[in-house]
Design an enzyme around this catalytic site. Sequence first.
Site: not given
Ligand code: NDP
Length: 251
Positions: A146, A160
């Site tokens: 991030s 985080y």
């Molecule tokens: P979302 O919460 O929108 O999506 C997360 C995805 O990961 C879903 O497919 C979810 O599926 C899955 N997931 C969540 N927890 C777990 C877990 N414990 N094990 C396996 N799968 C999991 O998140 P984002 O797409 O926004 O974020 C994705 C990555 O990008 C993260 O690492 C986040 O920190 C990083 N990020 C995001 C930013 C943003 O602004 N969105 C900015 C900077 C970094 P399910 O619900 O079925 O578990």
Amino acid sequence: MSKNNGQKLAGKVAVVTGGSRGIGAAITKRLASDGASVAFTYTKGADAAASVVKEIERRGGKAIAIQADAADVMAVKAAVEKAVATFGPLDILVNNAGTAIPNRFEDATLEEMNRVIDINVRGVFVATQAALKHMRDGGRIISIGSSVGERVMAPGLVPYAATKGAVKIFTQGLAREVGSRGITVNNVQPGPIDTELNPATGDWAVPQKAATALNRYGHVDDIAAMVAFVAGPEASYITGANLTVDGGTNA
Ligand code: NDP
């Protein structure tokens, strides 16, 4: 889908953690459209996961969804084994699964901090170790850190941000160890990207949007494009890098 981009990843096998929604779903679809066979994990959203698989298959690609919580060491190892059993040795790992539990640091509970560390840091360690056992020479390890791993613009994200800082230095350290196999290790650092985790509307979005140079949130495809580039053949000399895609947030 594949005809327009030359199938840069034809014959490659990828694992993406957290690929059912948000950034991970965009990455999964993009890698598949570039020709890779993709195994991705999720935890709760079986329907969302199934629809990602369906969409990829409809376009002639290959994907499987595996339920595996990134905080569950055995489940992560089993997911990697299943990916290899289904598609063969790995070429690409994308450590995308991650979570944030916004809270002031002084109020953050041990439980909240453990959860964030277990998914965002330990989950990355475990998935990467499991994947390296089955990774072909010349492979790619790409983590989704991030922009807050380098510069924290707002309160409420201390644990985080610390986990994403850990992903950054993990990337740099590991690049030194696996370079002899031609494996690259990189960290893609998104700024605010419109997902369920960080919706572009609401109070929380206002300061994040204002902190960008472009005065807007990014789209999940902005991150998927960077990941696809790093995963592809033109990026073989990029390693140990922290590649920020943040609309100028950290400028
Ligand atoms: P979302 O919460 O929108 O999506 C997360 C995805 O990961 C879903 O497919 C979810 O599926 C899955 N997931 C969540 N927890 C777990 C877990 N414990 N094990 C396996 N799968 C999991 O998140 P984002 O797409 O926004 O974020 C994705 C990555 O990008 C993260 O690492 C986040 O920190 C990083 N990020 C995001 C930013 C943003 O602004 N969105 C900015 C900077 C970094 P399910 O619900 O079925 O578990």
